[in-house]
Design an enzyme around this catalytic site. Structure first.
Site, PDB file in Angstrom:
ATOM      1  CB  CYS A  89       1.060   9.928 -11.722  1.00  0.00           C
ATOM      2  SG  CYS A  89      -0.350   9.552 -12.790  1.00  0.00           S
ATOM      3  CG  HIS A 179       3.511   5.765 -12.733  1.00  0.00           C
ATOM      4  ND1 HIS A 179       3.119   5.773 -11.414  1.00  0.00           N
ATOM      5  CD2 HIS A 179       2.433   6.182 -13.451  1.00  0.00           C
ATOM      6  CE1 HIS A 179       1.858   6.165 -11.332  1.00  0.00           C
ATOM      7  NE2 HIS A 179       1.422   6.423 -12.550  1.00  0.00           N
ATOM      8  CD  GLU A 181       6.061   4.475  -9.706  1.00  0.00           C
ATOM      9  OE1 GLU A 181       4.829   4.470  -9.512  1.00  0.00           O
ATOM     10  OE2 GLU A 181       6.681   5.453 -10.159  1.00  0.00           O
ATOM     11  N   GLY A 235       9.677 -21.156   6.408  1.00  0.00           N
ATOM     12  CA  GLY A 235       9.985 -20.350   5.241  1.00  0.00           C
ATOM     13  C   GLY A 235      11.009 -19.280   5.571  1.00  0.00           C
ATOM     14  CB  VAL A 236      12.797 -16.879   3.363  1.00  0.00           C
ATOM     15  CG1 VAL A 236      13.843 -15.784   3.547  1.00  0.00           C
ATOM     16  CG2 VAL A 236      13.279 -17.909   2.366  1.00  0.00           C
ATOM     17  CB  SER A 238       8.443 -17.536   9.916  1.00  0.00           C
ATOM     18  OG  SER A 238       8.791 -18.778   9.342  1.00  0.00           O
TER      19      SER A 238
END
Length: 520
Positions: A89, A179, A181, A235-236, A238
């Site tokens: 782009c 794009h 992606e 959490g995942v 940390s």
């Protein structure tokens, strides 16, 4: 082995950032092919790129016009490095503009294109190998190329774009106006893979084992014999940081688990049992709930909530660190998605993140963020590679500010309890239905809205709880999860019957974009 020598042994494709909110997806897609990729500033010099030694360069999309006075540019010597370059782009327009072609407002060359369009391939190209002659792609551009530079030729066009794909194979320069992606470009992954493997010559041997080796070396060189504090939320993110740091520096790591009164049901005890007991992390548990809730009293603005929590979090660390000796570093579980949503040099801020924008300017620590080049699914893969059990790795994502941003408006103990209890019911029923691996993230929100209801023979005027459940691959985009009606009905019935001060349940069916995952 130094970090630089490890990096030199790893093939990599560098993405130059020109401001697209989703340019991190380019790096994410390339990593799916087993090729390391990361974002760098568009201000990087040819010499700096030469030292990084990438096998390929991608110029991302962006909101600017290449002919504007304030346009983001490129070191022209980058084109002389002999490294394959793909312009996407704005990136294609930049290649065209800098090498002698012409870019104009799209109205002068056809029409602006926003949304899916059909790409017509006019010539064969390595970049499009294995893809059909006509294919749907996502266009999003207000400018267009009308003249291509010398040595380039047309590869493809669309009904409203005369040059949708161009290339100069002699110099290994490629440009596409769409794009690849994003998922709306149906063969976008194939195009990026062709660039990485066929054009750049990538081996596709990047793995989480490479990442672990590189990060451990980097951490050891950065920290030396000094000490690190980690803010452990349970959490995942940390948790993975904690295990990675312990592997790198052992007892130089001290984890501080701050109970700010905004945790999920029974979460504090679970954190201590899992990470303190099973993994042997040195964890100091701090009950700071009164400090946080006093500061948050009557605060309604979500950005103020985030800033208050971020600041107080670090001040709690300061208090604890003052009791320890030689602590110089603060570790965080910041992810790539946190950084982009908090805004980069070229991109607009969507929301400040606790791990990014909530830190005070007078913070006494240096930051260590081992996960800040990873997406959520990569963090889970890293956790598995580190030998962590699935119950930790697949734990539901939880924001740094906790339930504060799942209570709309001012925070009260009553509102917090409605979210805490309803969220526990939601998680329990999702797991019972066997959907906990299929749904990316799910939680409840106290909307702050009260409505009239009837329970028993009496009139009620209580809170409305929203259920948010999404499916996603990388957290950058998401769709609402189409949960079975019988599961939703059971969840709704249980919450209304078991949670005080709630009489209505609604289901959030908004995708990201336009919404974000969290409500605040």
């Amino acid at each position: 082995m130094t970090e630089i020598s490890i990096l030199n042994d790893v093939q990599k494709i560098i993405v130059l950032d020109y401001g697209s909110q989703y340019n991190q997806l380019i790096a994410r897609r390339i990593r799916e092919f087993g090729v390391f990729s990361e974002l760098k500033s568009h201000k990087i010099t040819a010499q700096e790129l030469h030292e990084i030694n990438p096998i390929g360069i991608v110029l991302s999309g962006g909101p600017n016009s290449v002919y504007a006075d304030n346009a983001f540019g490129i070191d022209p010597e980058i084109f002389e490095l002999g490294i394959p370059i793909l312009g996407i782009c704005y990136g294609m327009q930049l290649i065209t503009h800098k090498l002698g072609g012409k870019v104009v407002p799209a109205g002068q060359a056809g029409n602006r294109e926003y949304g899916q369009s059909t790409l017509h391939l006019r010539e064969t190209s390595k970049l499009f190998s294995g893809t059909p002659q006509e294919q749907l792609v996502l266009m999003s551009h207000g400018d267009a190329v009308t003249e291509i530079p010398e040595g380039f030729h047309l590869v493809g066009d669309s009904n409203d774009c005369p040059y949708a794909a161009i290339e100069n194979t002699e110099k290994n320069l490629y440009g596409i106006q769409f794009h690849p992606e994003v998922r709306h470009s149906v063969y976008g992954n194939d195009i990026l893979k062709n660039f990485a493997i066929s054009i750049c010559g990538a081996r596709g041997d990047w793995s989480m084992d490479n990442f672990i080796d590189m990060e451990i070396t980097k951490i050891r060189e950065t920290v030396g014999d000094r000490k690190v504090l980690l803010g452990l939320s349970g959490g995942v993110d940390s948790s993975v940081v904690g295990v990675l740091l312990q592997k790198a520096i052992g007892d130089q790591l001290t984890c501080i688990f701050v109970d700010h009164g905004l945790l999920r049901k029974d979460e504090g005890d679970q954190v201590m049992g899992m990470l303190g007991g099973k993994f042997g992390l040195n964890i100091i548990r701090v009950d700071a709930s009164k400090r946080f809730l006093d500061l948050l009293a009557d605060v309604e603005d979500p950005e103020k909530k985030r800033k208050i929590i971020g600041n107080e979090f670090v001040y709690v660390f300061d208090d604890e660190a003052s009791k320890l000796k030689g602590v110089d570093f603060l570790a965080q579980g910041t992810l790539y998605t946190d950084i982009i949503e908090s805004g980069t040099e070229t991109a607009q801020t969507i929301k400040s993140h606790h791990n990014v924008g909530g830190l005070p300017e007078d913070m006494q620590f240096e930051l260590i963020e081992p996960l800040n080049t990873l997406f959520k699914d990569e963090v889970r893969a890293l956790g598995i590679a580190l030998g962590m059990p699935e119950e930790i790795v697949w734990r539901q994502p939880f924001p740094g500010p906790g339930l504060a941003i799942r209570v709309m408006g001012a925070i009260t103990e009553e509102k917090l309890e409605t979210v805490r209890e309803s969220d526990a019911i939601l998680r329990e029923e999702i797991a019972k239905a066997g959907l906990d691996r299929d749904v990316w993230q799910y939680f409840t929100v106290n909307t702050g809205v009260r409505s009239v209801g009837v329970m028993g023979d009496g009139r009620t005027y209580d809170y409305t709880i929203a259920i948010r459940a999404i499916t996603s691959i990388d957290g950058m985009t998401a769709d609402f999860a189409q949960l079975p009606w019988d599961v939703l009905k059971k969840i709704s019935t249980r919450i209304v019957n078991e949670v005080d001060h709630v009489n209505r349940i609604v289901y959030d069916i908004t995708s990201k974009p336009p919404a974000t995952v969290e409500w605040e």
